[in-house]
Design an enzyme around this catalytic site. Structure first.
Site, short mmCIF file in Angstrom:
data_model
loop_
_atom_site.label_atom_id
_atom_site.label_comp_id
_atom_site.label_asym_id
_atom_site.label_seq_id
_atom_site.Cartn_x
_atom_site.Cartn_y
_atom_site.Cartn_z
N GLY A 1 0.81 -1.33 -0.04
CA GLY A 1 -0.14 -0.01 0.15
C GLY A 1 0.68 1.22 -0.04
O GLY A 1 1.87 1.13 -0.14
N ASN A 2 0.31 2.28 0.11
CA ASN A 2 0.90 3.75 0.21
C ASN A 2 0.21 4.55 1.33
O ASN A 2 -0.71 4.28 1.93
CB ASN A 2 1.14 4.17 -1.03
N ARG A 3 1.02 5.59 1.67
CA ARG A 3 0.44 6.69 2.70
C ARG A 3 -0.65 7.44 2.38
O ARG A 3 -0.76 8.57 3.10
CB ARG A 3 1.76 7.26 3.28
#
Ligand code: CTP
Ligand code: CA
Length: 224
Positions: free
Chosen positions: A33-35
């Site tokens: 995932g990412n932030r």
């Protein structure tokens, strides 16, 4: 008569907005995932809806509250986001604010991967489909106005102009990330609006204000 003036400039128009990160499954319990917080995309959906647009928000997992009056479609992966976007066409304007994963695991294990005393696994990745480029090149169902985002750590304007040309969209909202400009998770954003014709640098503002300004520009353009 509360709905007169500024609040109905997009009445009768349909809008699509993407927001948040995507989660790319590795196995039943793990993902890449990412932030991305989803703050900017959700604010844009809210702002378009406040101007009267019939708005669909296709969003990856976030902690943001659902914008009132907006149709929410929840997805996880880039592939699901693409399918949901295509299903929401035709629209008059599409804004792609999501931080879509660029790569996804080539294989998704059906059972949880276990440590078995050997070397750590390596993960083979494949590129995801570019949703913004796909919708920009959709022929008959291409929205009249297609807006992308670009998060860059350097060469902001040049990179954004290259993205605009490569993806075939109309506008790119470009913002510098990293260092003290911190966009991911923060409440404010400093952006440049890049079109085929020019570049406008907007003063640093809250994500809500950037959304309001962008929605007003969209309304102006669609009214012409
Ligand atoms: N985007 C998309 N689908 C993807 C990747 C990106 O729709 N698979 C969209 C994003 O929502 C954003 C725009 O493309 O509106 C630009 O995303 P960005 O990550 O800045 O560009 P990339 O083309 O992925 O290039 P890179 O990450 O290598 O800079
Ligand atoms: Ca990317």
């Amino acid at each position: 008569e509360q709905l007169s003036g500024a609040s109905n400039k997009l009445a009768g128009k349909r809008a699509l907005v993407t927001s948040g990160p995507t989660y790319e499954a590795l196995d039943p319990v793990r993902f890449l995932g990412n932030r991305s917080s989803g703050k900017q995309g959700h604010a844009i959906a809210r702002a378009l809806s406040l101007l009267g647009a019939d708005t669909v928000l296709v969003t990856g997992p976030t902690h943001e509250p659902d914008p009132v009056g907006v149709k929410i479609v929840r997805v996880e992966s880039a592939a699901e986001m693409l399918t949901a976007c295509q299903a929401s066409l035709p629209v008059d304007v599409a804004v792609f604010a999501a931080a879509v994963a660029d790569w996804t695991p080539a294989q998704v294990a059906t059972a949880k991967r276990k440590k078995n005393g050997g070397a750590p696994p390596s993960i083979e990745l494949v590129e995801t489909t570019d949703i913004l480029a796909t919708v920009s090149k959709a022929g008959n169902t291409r929205p009249r106005l297609v807006v992308g985002f670009a998060a860059e750590t350097e060469n902001l304007v040049a990179n954004a102009q290259a993205k605009l040309a490569r993806k075939g969209c109309d506008w790119i909202v470009a913002n510098l990330v990293g260092g003290n400009t911190g966009t991911f998770g923060g409440d404010s954003n400093e952006v440049a609006l890049v079109t085929a014709r020019d570049v406008e640098t907007w003063t640093r503002a809250t994500k809500d204000m950037v959304a309001t300004q962008l929605a007003a520009r969209i309304a102006d353009t669609l009214s012409k």
